[in-house]
Design a protein around this motif. Structure first.
Motif, short mmCIF file in Angstrom:
data_model
loop_
_atom_site.label_atom_id
_atom_site.label_comp_id
_atom_site.label_asym_id
_atom_site.label_seq_id
_atom_site.Cartn_x
_atom_site.Cartn_y
_atom_site.Cartn_z
N MET A 1 0.85 -1.17 0.00
CA MET A 1 0.00 0.00 0.00
C MET A 1 0.90 1.24 0.00
SD MET A 1 -2.81 1.38 2.77
CE MET A 1 -3.90 0.01 2.64
N CYS A 2 0.62 2.15 -0.87
CA CYS A 2 1.36 3.42 -0.97
C CYS A 2 0.96 4.32 0.19
CB CYS A 2 1.05 4.06 -2.32
SG CYS A 2 1.85 5.65 -2.54
N SER A 3 1.91 5.09 0.70
CA SER A 3 1.59 5.98 1.83
C SER A 3 0.52 7.00 1.45
CB SER A 3 2.85 6.67 2.33
OG SER A 3 3.39 7.50 1.33
N SER A 4 0.44 7.40 0.17
CA SER A 4 -0.59 8.37 -0.22
C SER A 4 -1.99 7.76 -0.12
CB SER A 4 -0.34 8.90 -1.63
OG SER A 4 -0.45 7.84 -2.56
N ASP A 5 -2.09 6.42 -0.11
CA ASP A 5 -3.40 5.78 0.05
C ASP A 5 -3.95 5.99 1.46
OD1 ASP A 5 -3.25 4.84 -2.54
OD2 ASP A 5 -2.41 2.90 -1.94
N LEU A 6 -3.07 6.33 2.40
CA LEU A 6 -3.50 6.56 3.77
C LEU A 6 -4.06 7.96 3.97
CD1 LEU A 6 -0.45 4.92 5.59
CD2 LEU A 6 -2.68 3.89 5.12
N LEU A 7 -3.80 8.85 3.03
CA LEU A 7 -4.25 10.24 3.15
C LEU A 7 -5.71 10.34 2.74
CD1 LEU A 7 -1.18 12.06 1.57
CD2 LEU A 7 -1.71 11.81 4.00
N PRO A 8 -6.47 11.18 3.43
CA PRO A 8 -7.87 11.36 3.01
C PRO A 8 -7.92 12.05 1.65
CG PRO A 8 -7.30 12.93 4.74
CD PRO A 8 -6.11 12.01 4.57
N SER A 9 -8.94 11.74 0.88
CA SER A 9 -9.07 12.35 -0.46
C SER A 9 -9.51 13.80 -0.36
CB SER A 9 -10.06 11.55 -1.31
OG SER A 9 -11.33 11.55 -0.70
N ARG A 10 -10.07 14.18 0.77
CA ARG A 10 -10.46 15.57 1.00
C ARG A 10 -10.35 15.87 2.49
NH1 ARG A 10 -14.86 17.26 -1.43
NH2 ARG A 10 -15.89 18.37 0.22
N PRO A 11 -10.11 17.13 2.84
CA PRO A 11 -9.98 17.47 4.26
C PRO A 11 -11.26 17.11 5.01
CG PRO A 11 -9.22 19.27 2.88
CD PRO A 11 -9.86 18.27 1.97
N PRO A 12 -11.12 16.56 6.20
CA PRO A 12 -12.31 16.14 6.95
C PRO A 12 -13.21 17.30 7.35
CG PRO A 12 -10.28 15.74 8.20
CD PRO A 12 -9.88 16.21 6.86
N SER A 13 -12.71 18.54 7.35
CA SER A 13 -13.55 19.68 7.73
C SER A 13 -14.53 20.09 6.64
CB SER A 13 -12.68 20.88 8.11
OG SER A 13 -11.92 21.30 7.00
N LEU A 14 -14.35 19.55 5.43
CA LEU A 14 -15.26 19.88 4.34
C LEU A 14 -16.44 18.92 4.32
CD1 LEU A 14 -12.87 20.61 1.34
CD2 LEU A 14 -14.15 22.25 2.72
N LYS A 15 -17.62 19.49 4.16
CA LYS A 15 -18.82 18.67 4.05
C LYS A 15 -18.95 18.18 2.61
CE LYS A 15 -21.09 21.42 7.57
NZ LYS A 15 -22.00 22.54 7.80
N ASP A 16 -19.71 17.12 2.43
CA ASP A 16 -19.97 16.63 1.07
C ASP A 16 -20.59 17.75 0.25
OD1 ASP A 16 -18.98 14.12 1.57
OD2 ASP A 16 -20.94 13.25 2.07
N GLY A 17 -20.10 17.90 -0.96
CA GLY A 17 -20.63 18.94 -1.85
C GLY A 17 -19.87 20.25 -1.80
N GLU A 18 -19.09 20.47 -0.73
CA GLU A 18 -18.28 21.69 -0.67
C GLU A 18 -17.06 21.51 -1.57
OE1 GLU A 18 -18.37 24.08 3.41
OE2 GLU A 18 -17.79 21.99 3.71
N PRO A 19 -16.71 22.56 -2.31
CA PRO A 19 -15.53 22.43 -3.18
C PRO A 19 -14.27 22.14 -2.38
CG PRO A 19 -16.75 24.46 -3.64
CD PRO A 19 -17.35 23.86 -2.41
N ASN A 20 -13.47 21.24 -2.89
CA ASN A 20 -12.22 20.85 -2.24
C ASN A 20 -11.11 21.76 -2.76
OD1 ASN A 20 -10.27 19.45 -0.88
ND2 ASN A 20 -10.41 17.60 -2.10
N THR A 21 -11.14 23.04 -2.34
CA THR A 21 -10.18 24.03 -2.84
C THR A 21 -9.50 24.77 -1.70
OG1 THR A 21 -11.81 25.83 -2.94
CG2 THR A 21 -11.60 24.43 -4.91
N ILE A 22 -8.36 25.33 -2.01
CA ILE A 22 -7.64 26.16 -1.04
C ILE A 22 -8.50 27.33 -0.61
CG2 ILE A 22 -5.63 27.67 -0.73
CD1 ILE A 22 -4.12 25.77 -2.67
N SER A 23 -9.20 27.92 -1.57
CA SER A 23 -10.05 29.08 -1.29
C SER A 23 -11.15 28.72 -0.29
CB SER A 23 -10.66 29.58 -2.61
OG SER A 23 -11.52 30.65 -2.37
N THR A 24 -11.78 27.58 -0.49
CA THR A 24 -12.83 27.14 0.44
C THR A 24 -12.27 26.93 1.83
OG1 THR A 24 -14.02 26.07 -1.36
CG2 THR A 24 -14.58 25.36 0.87
#
Length: 183
Positions: A1-24
């Motif tokens: 398993m690659c170490s990047s597989d352990l990282l979440p695909s999006r920050p946990p503070s973002l709700k579903d549907g919120e853009p996954n951006t630095i600005s957000t």
């Protein structure tokens, strides 16, 4: 398993549907922690020049809160979109922003404002020779350039005047103005 597989695909503070951006994430941080310190800067009280080297004496840290930083970002972003030619270029997905400046609070606010406007950002290092700066700006087709105020007069004729896609130049870097200087 690659170490990047352990990282979440999006920050946990973002709700579903919120853009996954630095600005957000900056906006959410400003809403969650408005009065917390976000960005610290230190004034340059004096500058001593020895040949090509500069030696700075800096003052104490001055903190801006998340809400103050976010307001600065919003103000710069609104200013960018008030420039018709940049708004038009953005609407056509042809507005690349370049930052040619030493790392500073102004650099960070400039980058965040560009993210807020959905402008891709490219950095051009101040340590590059003029030909490399010109190459970086022309190859990315930069439409707007944030540049340290002290670099503008040096690069105006040799670099900036040769950038056909450049529509706006924004001077930044007030923090690099020393209160006194000695040569």
């Amino acid at each position: 398993m690659c170490s990047s597989d352990l990282l979440p695909s999006r920050p946990p503070s973002l709700k579903d549907g919120e853009p996954n951006t630095i600005s957000t994430l900056l906006k959410k941080s400003a809403m969650a922690f408005p009065d917390n310190p976000c960005m610290g800067t230190r004034d340059i009280e004096s500058c001593q020049v020895d040949g090509k080297k500069q030696f700075w004496t800096k003052g104490p840290l001055k903190w801006q809160t998340y809400s103050q930083v976010f307001k600065s970002v919003e103000d710069v972003a609104k200013g960018l979109l008030a420039i018709d030619v940049l708004k038009e270029a953005r609407d056509q997905n042809k507005c690349v922003a370049a930052i040619l400046a030493d790392t500073s609070a102004d650099w960070h606010v400039s980058a965040q404002a560009c993210f807020r406007c959905d402008f891709p950002v490219t950095t051009v290092y101040t340590t590059l020779v003029h030909g490399a700066m010109l190459h970086g700006l022309t190859q990315t087709e930069a439409a707007v350039l944030f540049i340290d105020w002290g670099q503008y007069h040096i690069l105006e004729d040799n670099v900036l005047s040769k950038c056909p896609d450049l529509k706006a130049v924004i001077l930044i870097g007030r923090c690099f103005v020393p209160l006194s200087s000695q040569a």
